[in-house]
Design an enzyme around this catalytic site. Structure first.
Site, PDB file in Angstrom:
ATOM      1  CG  HIS A  27      -0.252   0.320   2.501  1.00  0.00           C
ATOM      2  ND1 HIS A  27      -0.154   1.585   3.014  1.00  0.00           N
ATOM      3  CD2 HIS A  27       0.407  -0.480   3.379  1.00  0.00           C
ATOM      4  CE1 HIS A  27       0.512   1.559   4.146  1.00  0.00           C
ATOM      5  NE2 HIS A  27       0.871   0.314   4.400  1.00  0.00           N
ATOM      6  CB  CYS A  28       1.230   4.223  -1.768  1.00  0.00           C
ATOM      7  SG  CYS A  28      -0.310   4.561  -2.583  1.00  0.00           S
ATOM      8  CB  VAL A  29       0.294   7.971   1.389  1.00  0.00           C
ATOM      9  CG1 VAL A  29       0.073   8.636   0.066  1.00  0.00           C
ATOM     10  CG2 VAL A  29      -0.209   8.845   2.497  1.00  0.00           C
TER      11      VAL A  29
END
Ligand SMILES: OC[C@H]1O[C@H](O[C@H]2O[C@H](CO)[C@@H](O)[C@H](O)[C@H]2O)[C@H](O)[C@@H](O)[C@@H]1O
Length: 653
Positions: A27-29
């Site tokens: 996941h990213c932000v």
């Protein structure tokens, strides 16, 4: 932030095809990023119906589910608990995802990634060459004569402009060598040296090769009885691309095996020697021939089916822009210019830009709301100057019919340009300044094409837009497209209307505040994660917009979540897809958990580094959805001075 419902996380897993369909997830932000075994198993409807999901799309072999900042970490952790899966890095997912692309898709993406970073240099050179064309072309200002013939005192000015302009083209293999070796994982400096080797002035220029071949005067080296032609590769794409690949692979092979103490002595000299010999003996001659066969093949197809070719390329070019594949054709343009002296594809590109701009401009007369009108005008100006994404994503695709009228206009103009074999002498600034790069004796036809791409998309969009309004009685405006969005009102009016305390959020960056719809990432542009604005930064610095704390500094330092003293959270996401830089070019001055004071410098970023990587620096500043304390968010536009200009106004419940 609200607590997440485990059942919804289970539904996400099911909707992406179940645990067994997830090859890797990270996941990213803002979003979950999956490498899925089989994307056709995704149940989009189920994802749409899931409260946690703000959006979904598939890009470059990755399936992305937009959750939003704050929540995404929790959803990811919960997902790992449920599936028992291991954490994966973004690189793992990227590598797996790129394996999902077929070799053609991968090759297209690699080519585009190589050419995007050198685009500014080529466009600059093209613009200056255009100015030189005007000064030196006959029949522009005087019948039968050029301006410098009539005013010889200008001749040397034109000559210096020409020298500056032609340098980027003459040394093109150097630019490509730098970008390609970097892209293939080698040292960019060696890529530059490789490019310089291929255009060393001791070699006979590729431009003289054809004549010398006919005359039998091509110089050769004799390597133990083997004749190797001593020629340069000016204006050629394939020789340097393939050599750059070999150089990067040889360099990384040696780097893994040679002891650190002698690396400097061994790696670069051996890699360059081996690549240099291979380039002149095998790679150069073979790829030079392949390049020439491919370009003459394309030329003869266009000779035989000019109208069809023009219709397809002119008409569909803007679709290529949507997919990002358009930059791949830069390689073809460059090859055509190098081997044929001009490209017939680029003139169609320039007109396709204008067509989308004209369609967007017409929306100014269709839309009623001021903000939508403003977006129509600014985005059309950008398209008229060669950059169409704001018009395409911000206006035309959202309403569909302007985009279609744009394609119709550029398809018709493409036919006219193709049947008249209109050529550009270089790649220049697209859109209206594009005429500077067209051979001046073909300006007449090009201007006819320009008239078509101005009139057809503009008139088509305007008439159809008005017709639709009269049928439905609806004005096309931002509210119609985005029901949740509030119109901007003066602060006093808001207080009077709501009776609740509005809180001004200052700009975290200096620059120009624009609508989120101008962000080239659907997760932000479609407000899948929350309302907000974006800032086109004028300097690479992020400042605290209020007193509060750093709720989260993302590991790769490209994004921050901040909480103010009222509990309002905002996300500042520097650039788009900047997670791929893995922190390179970013310097954080705070850590997660730190207290911050309004105006404090939080983060610095290297705008040039981001742009060189082909990534946009536009920085979304959003108020992530799901904050129960917030009743409404208002957005402002215009110039921004950090810590001073109000960019958002948040009203609490
Ligand atoms: O290929 C050369 C052209 O490249 C740029 O334009 C293309 O890319 C832009 C950014 O993705 C896109 O907005 C535009 O529609 C494309 O034609 C550059 O802006 C042009 O000046 C240049 O000729």
């Amino acid at each position: 932030m609200a607590n997440i419902d485990r059942k919804n996380v289970e539904r996400i897993i099911q909707a992406v095809g179940g645990k067994d369909n997830i090859e890797a997830a990270t996941h990213c932000v803002t979003r979950l990023r999956f490498a899925l075994v089989d994307e056709s198993k995704v149940d989009s409807k189920a994802l749409d119906e899931n409260d946690l999901v703000k959006g979904q799309f598939s890009t470059q072999g990755q399936f992305q589910v937009v959750i939003g900042p704050g929540l995404v970490d929790q959803v990811y952790d919960e997902m790992l608990k449920i599936t028992g899966g291991a954490r994966a890095s973004k690189d793992d997912v990227k590598t797996l995802a790129s394996k999902k692309q077929n070799p053609l898709q991968r090759a297209i993406k690699t080519l585009a990634d190589i050419f995007i970073p050198i685009l500014p240099a080529i466009v600059m050179a093209g613009l200056l060459l255009g100015i030189n064309n005007i000064l030196t072309g006959p029949d522009i200002f005087y019948a039968g004569q050029s301006l410098i013939e009539v005013h010889p005192q200008w001749a040397d000015v034109a000559s210096i402009i020409n020298l500056i302009a032609s340098t980027a083209f003459a040394f093109l293999p150097v630019l490509i060598g730098w970008s390609a070796v970097r892209q293939f994982g080698g040292s960019p400096l060696l890529g530059i040296v490789l490019g310089l080797i291929l255009v060393n002035p001791d070699l006979m220029s590729a431009y003289q090769y054809a004549d010398a071949k006919l005359a039998g005067t091509v110089p050769v080296w004799n390597l133990f009885g083997l004749d190797v032609e001593k020629i340069g590769y000016q204006g050629q794409v394939l020789p340097v691309l393939v050599s750059a690949y070999l150089l990067a692979k040889i360099e990384s092979f040696l780097n893994k095996r040679v002891h650190d103490s002698i690396k400097l002595l061994v790696v670069a000299p051996v890699a360059l020697l081996v690549t240099g010999f291979l380039a002149f003996i095998v790679v150069g001659p073979i790829t030079f021939a392949i390049g020439n066969v491919l370009t003459s093949g394309l030329v003869s197809i266009f000779d035989s089916f000019a109208a069809l070719g023009g219709l397809i390329y002119g008409g569909l070019y803007s679709l290529l822009v949507i997919t990002g594949m358009h930059h791949t054709f830069l390689a073809v343009d460059i090859q055509l210019i190098g081997s044929q002296g001009g490209t017939f594809l680029w003139p169609m590109l320039a007109l396709a830009n204008i067509a989308q701009g004209a369609a967007a401009l017409a929306m100014m007369f269709v839309a009623r709301e001021q903000k939508a009108k403003g977006l129509a005008v600014t985005s059309s100006i950008s398209a008229f100057l060669g950059v169409t994404e704001p018009a395409i994503f911000g206006v035309n695709v959202r309403h569909r019919y302007p985009f279609i009228f744009g394609m119709i206009g550029s398809g018709i103009a493409g036919v006219i340009l193709a049947i008249n074999n209109v050529l550009a002498s270089s790649i220049g600034v697209g859109g209206i300044p594009g005429f500077l790069s067209i051979f001046p004796n073909q300006w007449g036809i090009f201007f006819l094409g320009m008239a078509i791409v101005l009139v057809v998309p503009f008139a088509g969009t305007l008439l159809y837009g008005k017709y639709r309004m009269s049928k439905t009685g609806l004005a096309v405006n931002a509210e119609a497209e985005e029901p949740k969005k509030e119109a901007v009102q003066p602060q006093s009016e808001v207080q009077a209307n709501s009776g609740k305390l509005p809180i001004d959020i200052a700009a975290p960056l200096s620059g120009e505040i624009v609508s989120l719809s101008e962000v080239p990432d659907p997760a932000f542009a479609e407000k899948q994660m929350g309302q907000g604005i974006a800032i086109v930064p004028s300097e690479g610095k992020v400042f605290a917009p209020f007193d509060g704390t750093v709720a989260h500094l993302i590991k790769s330092k490209h994004a921050l979540i901040l909480t103010d003293t009222n509990g309002i959270q905002i996300l500042i996401h520097v650039g788009i897809n900047t997670v791929s830089l893995k922190g390179e070019g970013f310097t954080a001055h705070v850590e997660t958990g730190a207290s911050i004071t309004k105006g404090q410098l939080l983060l610095e970023f290297d705008m040039e580094r981001i742009e060189q990587a082909g990534l946009p620096v536009i920085t979304p500043v959003i108020v992530p959805d799901g904050q129960d304390v917030i009743e409404q968010v208002k957005e402002y536009e215009g110039p921004a001075v950090h810590s001073d200009t109000t960019v958002l106004q948040v009203t609490l419940r």
